[in-house]
Motif scaffolding. Structure first.
Motif: not given
Length: 387
Positions: A177-182, A184-185, A188
């Motif tokens: 989840v953290a890697e996916a959020d990173a 995505i960020e 962006r």
């Protein structure tokens, strides 16, 4: 004290407890002298152990307490071990697999202490009944102690292994989840940077052209017409770039074609069309095809630097220097600033240029130098890259 469980987990635990009752109760009736009223005690013991099994995952500490309560009742009635005691293994497993840290170690201590209690309980009854403490008796007691400790600790150890596996899975899921959020960020930030580069540069050229057309319209309508044509061309190109970026936002599709060194001439032409005296010096020239990431970084940095020159230079001459060495490319953009203007006072242009440079392992500087604003960058391209 209580853990949240899914519906199917509650159903499974209740079914296990019911099956345990169905098997343990008949076996408990067969133990002891029914004439002495031991049936009630046996039923009580089975019900306590069944309750411990039913809530072992919902509340491991209460289940452990019930298991000890059942064992105490069993010993107080002088009953021998029966099938009902199998529930203890399930409870020890649950304390290790699902309990808090304190319950985890309480389960371990219960396994060790329980083995001692079982040994003392069984052999004390034998001694009180007339047995003696012969070497054979002591050897049998030690063997029973080892066997009981092994069996109880085995159940606890299996639970501990399950606990480790569950925590590893949770850690892996959290990491994913953290890697996916990173990711995505980062995406962006990249799209925001591209939007800024495209829109800011195009609007700066459009504004410069519009201002020039407004002043020249009264004396030379042809200049105004040419300026409007340039504005139309630049606006359409910017709109196409924005549509590519919006497509990336809406869909997970590969990015469209990115600018290369071949597009620099068009960039220079747009700046010159805005009325800026632009001087380009490329020495030495690239000997081959630099990496695409370096070409994109060079284009975007020059685009933003020239946009700043249009916005803050007031039409003053701009000098661009590019030096393509075997292992790096050095670029510099120098222009005069209008009084009271500085590119770093607002916006994200300088930040975006710095990010562009860092993305390819380079560095960027931007500062006043003798009344000029100078943007300089060095980007590595690898020794002999592109040759």
């Amino acid at each position: 004290m209580f853990r949240p469980l899914k519906t199917y987990q509650v159903v499974v635990d209740l079914v296990v407890a019911a099956a345990f009752l169905a098997v343990a109760l008949p076996l408990e009736f067969a133990v002891g002298d029914v004439s002495e009223g031991s049936i009630l005690g046996g039923v009580t013991i089975v019900l306590i152990f069944a309750a411990a099994l039913a809530i072992r995952r919902w509340s491991p500490p209460i289940a452990l307490g019930l298991a000890w309560a059942g064992a105490i009742v069993q010993m107080s009635l002088g009953r021998p071990p029966t099938a009902a005691d199998v529930a203890i293994f399930g409870v020890l497993y649950a304390t290790a697999a699902y309990g808090t840290t304190r319950v985890y170690w309480a389960g371990f201590a219960s396994a060790v202490f329980g083995a001692i209690v079982i040994t003392v309980y069984l052999f004390s009854a034998s001694i009180i009944g007339g047995g003696d403490l012969s070497p054979r008796t002591i050897s049998a007691a030690v063997a029973l102690l080892v066997a009981a400790a092994f069996a109880l600790l085995l159940a606890w150890t299996v639970g501990a292994l399950v606990r480790t596996a569950l925590r590893a899975r949770l850690n892996r899921e959290a990491q994913e989840v953290a890697e996916a959020d990173a990711a995505i960020e980062q995406e962006r930030v990249r799209i925001a940077r591209d939007m800024h580069d495209v829109v800011a540069h195009s609007l700066a050229v459009v504004i410069a052209q519009a201002d020039g057309a407004r002043y020249a319209a009264a004396s030379d309508p042809q200049v105004a017409t040419a300026a409007l044509g340039t504005i139309s061309t630049i606006a359409r190109a910017a709109l196409a770039d924005v549509r590519v970026l919006l497509t990336q936002l809406r869909h997970s599709e590969p990015a469209g074609p990115q600018p290369t060194l071949a597009d620099l001439e068009e960039l220079y032409a747009q700046v010159r069309a805005a009325g800026v005296d632009l001087n380009i010096d490329v020495d030495p020239a690239p000997l081959g095809q630099p990496p695409a990431s370096v070409q994109l970084a060079v284009y975007r940095i020059l685009q933003e630097a020239l946009t700043n020159a249009l916005r803050h230079g007031g039409g003053a001459p701009v000098a661009v220097t590019l030096a393509w060495h075997p292992d790096r490319v050095a670029l510099e953009v120098r222009n005069r600033l209008r009084p009271g203007h500085h590119p770093g006072e607002s916006g994200h242009g300088l930040l975006g240029m710095g990010e562009r440079a860092h993305l390819v392992g380079g560095h960027l500087s931007a500062a006043d130098s003798g009344g000029d604003f100078v943007v300089g960058a060095e980007l590595p391209i690898g020794r002999g890259a592109g040759l």
